[in-house]
Design a protein around this motif. Structure first.
Motif: not given
Length: 184
Positions: A82, A85, A89
């Motif tokens: 997470n 980036d 997800n």
């Protein structure tokens, strides 16, 4: 002068390697384990590359699975993904983390192509900077009377030929990545 040519090739090769690493981190709609190369997981207080802590596989074209060797760090791995980036997800089932790569929209593809093009241009600028440095080195040899005027011209031509070759490779890499992104 051969030393200058070798150094020029070596530095230009590093520019292409850097471009290749940049392109590997751009997701093109397909699952690619290399997108996780820069993910670092806090493991017993030490940042450790994800690929040293988990098995990463591609069971389907749009799915990556990450299975930590130590089941107790699943949450840490999920948190690290997470924080990296990468735009996806992670889904955690307690043992395995799944990363589903969604189909890219046309607008997103065009933005990625612009980004790839920009990175390709940056690589070509870096290659030209290497050429400039090498030309300066050859001119310094002439100034110090270590080579003749003819050697200077030959050296500059050889450096330009080397530069043209590496620029062409950078353009091909950029074109291939753009094609990959635009293919559905």
């Amino acid at each position: 002068m051969d030393r200058i040519f070798d150094k020029t090739k070596e530095r230009m090769e590093k520019c292409l390697d850097s471009l290749d690493r940049d392109f590997q981190t751009i997701r093109a709609g397909r699952a690619n384990p290399k997108i996780l190369n820069n993910v670092m997981v806090e493991y017993y207080g030490t940042p450790t590359p994800l690929n040293q802590l988990a098995g990463i596989s591609v069971p389907e074209p749009r799915l990556l699975t990450v299975q930590p060797y130590d089941a107790s760090i699943v949450k840490d791995v999920e948190k690290a993904i997470n924080m990296a980036d990468i735009g996806i997800n992670p889904q955690n089932d307690g043992k395995v983390i799944r990363l589903n790569f969604p189909q890219l929209t046309e607008e997103h593809r065009k933005n990625l192509v612009k980004d790839v093009s920009k990175r390709g241009e940056e690589a070509k600028v870096a290659i030209r900077n290497v050429r400039r440095d090498s030309m300066d080195d050859v001119k310094k040899l002439k100034k110090d009377n270590e080579i003749t005027e003819d050697d200077l011209k030959d050296g500059e031509k050889k450096i330009q030929d080397i530069t043209d070759s590496y620029i062409k490779q950078a353009e091909e890499m950029t074109k291939n990545k753009e094609t990959e992104i635009l293919s559905i």
